[in-house]
Design an enzyme around this catalytic site. Structure first.
Site, PDB file in Angstrom:
ATOM      1  N   LYS A   1      61.950  16.590  79.083  1.00 38.63           N
ATOM      2  CA  LYS A   1      60.699  16.360  79.832  1.00 38.63           C
ATOM      3  C   LYS A   1      60.967  16.102  81.308  1.00 38.63           C
ATOM      4  CE  LYS A   1      58.057  14.720  75.842  1.00 38.63           C
ATOM      5  NZ  LYS A   1      59.142  14.611  74.844  1.00 38.63           N
TER       6      LYS A   1
HETATM    7  O1  LIG Z   1      57.658  17.465  74.247  1.00 38.65           O
HETATM    8  C1  LIG Z   1      57.689  17.009  73.091  1.00 38.65           C
HETATM    9  O2  LIG Z   1      58.459  17.449  72.278  1.00 38.65           O
HETATM   10  C2  LIG Z   1      56.664  16.037  72.692  1.00 38.65           C
HETATM   11  C3  LIG Z   1      55.447  16.138  73.351  1.00 38.65           C
HETATM   12  C4  LIG Z   1      54.339  15.442  72.855  1.00 38.65           C
HETATM   13  O3  LIG Z   1      53.223  15.603  73.323  1.00 38.65           O
HETATM   14  N1  LIG Z   1      54.513  14.597  71.805  1.00 38.65           N
HETATM   15  C5  LIG Z   1      55.730  14.429  71.187  1.00 38.65           C
HETATM   16  O4  LIG Z   1      55.800  13.670  70.207  1.00 38.65           O
HETATM   17  N2  LIG Z   1      56.839  15.103  71.667  1.00 38.65           N
HETATM   18  C6  LIG Z   1      58.172  14.883  71.065  1.00 38.65           C
HETATM   19  O5  LIG Z   1      58.168  15.389  69.739  1.00 38.65           O
HETATM   20  C7  LIG Z   1      58.911  14.536  68.874  1.00 38.65           C
HETATM   21  C8  LIG Z   1      57.992  14.024  67.798  1.00 38.65           C
HETATM   22  O6  LIG Z   1      58.699  13.274  66.859  1.00 38.65           O
HETATM   23  P1  LIG Z   1      58.074  12.793  65.468  1.00 38.65           P
HETATM   24  O7  LIG Z   1      56.841  12.037  65.789  1.00 38.65           O
HETATM   25  O8  LIG Z   1      59.164  11.935  64.902  1.00 38.65           O
HETATM   26  O9  LIG Z   1      57.830  14.023  64.635  1.00 38.65           O
HETATM   27  C9  LIG Z   1      59.518  13.446  69.762  1.00 38.65           C
HETATM   28  O10 LIG Z   1      60.807  13.870  70.142  1.00 38.65           O
HETATM   29  C10 LIG Z   1      58.598  13.415  70.968  1.00 38.65           C
HETATM   30  O11 LIG Z   1      59.259  13.031  72.150  1.00 38.65           O
END
Ligand SMILES: O=C(O)c1cc(=O)[nH]c(=O)n1[C@@H]1O[C@H](COP(=O)(O)O)[C@@H](O)[C@H]1O
Length: 283
Positions: free
Chosen positions: A98
């Site tokens: 990010k």
């Molecule tokens: O850019 C991302 O991957 C991201 C953007 C977003 O809007 N929301 C989000 O959860 N993420 C990432 O996606 C992953 C979600 O993880 P879980 O919630 O464990 O499935 C994490 O690594 C977050 O940093």
């Protein structure tokens, strides 16, 4: 010969393997659940296990840089190795760092992740446009040159995102929200690219009906939020409408909580992949 663009490589991987992206998110709590110490050896074992279990079957692996940076240079060394091993085993790697900065500094971030031969070179990088979409120009230029891609935060999965992303852009004669403006910029980047452009948007799977947004950016839509954040594969058609075929759904903890057993990680990933396939086909 110029490298094959990320969008084309991703489209092929999605068609061959299904569109699932699994995150490599070594939370301290997951290291503990896996019986690993919260140190560099635990980090390495965790990351190795995910790569061994999944890199030959999912389209995309997405390491979350923060969990590696937490351990300083030795953690970053583990991240470098994980990226290289995942790519060698056939997965595309989206580096979730990010990044976002003013143009000249953005160029340095871009060369750290998107310049061929850089230790952390990845197939694509997550970036933040909230210093102004134009500040990402050096990353867009380098990605075009190296055949890499970007995933630009547009409508994020977290509830706090709305105060920025749903604000109406005052400089935009079309009175679009900031999130919609980011999507419009991406559609311009991807214009004329086939089978799919390399400049994706991050759009949370948690956001409910997005029919007021034009998601047709001719590029991939990275959709985090499935599993631990409460969205399910069955939500995808309702959230993304006809853009669902461009969606790369991300699951991190929802799969990782099944480790460290390799068979259990694979079974969980396969189950999400199957549920996603069924949901997309139904749409
Ligand atoms: O850019 C991302 O991957 C991201 C953007 C977003 O809007 N929301 C989000 O959860 N993420 C990432 O996606 C992953 C979600 O993880 P879980 O919630 O464990 O499935 C994490 O690594 C977050 O940093």
């Amino acid at each position: 010969m110029s490298p094959e663009p990320f969008g084309a490589r991703l489209r092929r991987a999605m068609d061959e393997r299904g569109p699932l992206c699994v995150g490599i998110d070594p939370h301290a709590s997951l290291l503990a659940d896996w019986g690993l110490d919260d140190d560099v050896a635990g980090l390495e074992r965790f990351s190795r296990t995910v790569v061994e279990a999944l890199a030959d079957r999912v389209a995309v692996l997405k390491p979350q840089s923060a969990f590696f940076e937490r351990f300083g240079s030795r953690g970053v060394a583990v991240l470098e190795k994980s990226v290289q091993e995942a790519r060698a085993a056939g997965a595309l790697v989206v580096m979730d760092a990010k990044r976002g900065d003013i143009g000249s500094t953005m160029a340095a971030y871009a060369s750290a992740f998107l310049e061929e031969g850089a230790p952390l070179f990845s197939d694509a990088l997550t970036v933040s446009p909230y210093l102004g979409y134009g500040s990402l120009a050096p990353a867009v230029a380098l990605a075009r040159e190296s055949g890499a891609g970007l995933f630009v935060l547009a409508l994020t999965s977290n509830p706090e995102g709305a105060e920025v992303q749903h604000a109406v852009n005052p400089g935009d004669g079309a009175s679009r929200t900031v999130g919609a403006t980011v999507l419009a910029h991406l559609a311009e980047e991807n214009a004329g690219q086939g089978p799919m452009g390399s400049f994706g948007a991050v759009v949370g799977a948690t956001l409910g009906d997005l029919s007021s947004y034009d998601l047709d950016i001719n590029g991939p839509l990275l959709a985090p939020g499935i599993g631990a954040q409460g969205a399910t594969p069955a939500d995808l058609p309702r959230v993304f409408g006809k853009a669902v075929r461009q969606v790369v759904p991300n699951v991190s903890r929802g799969v990782l909580r099944h480790g460290p057993d390799i068979g259990a990680l694979r079974a969980s990933s396969d189950l999400f992949a199957e549920q996603i396939r069924a949901a997309v086909e139904q749409a």
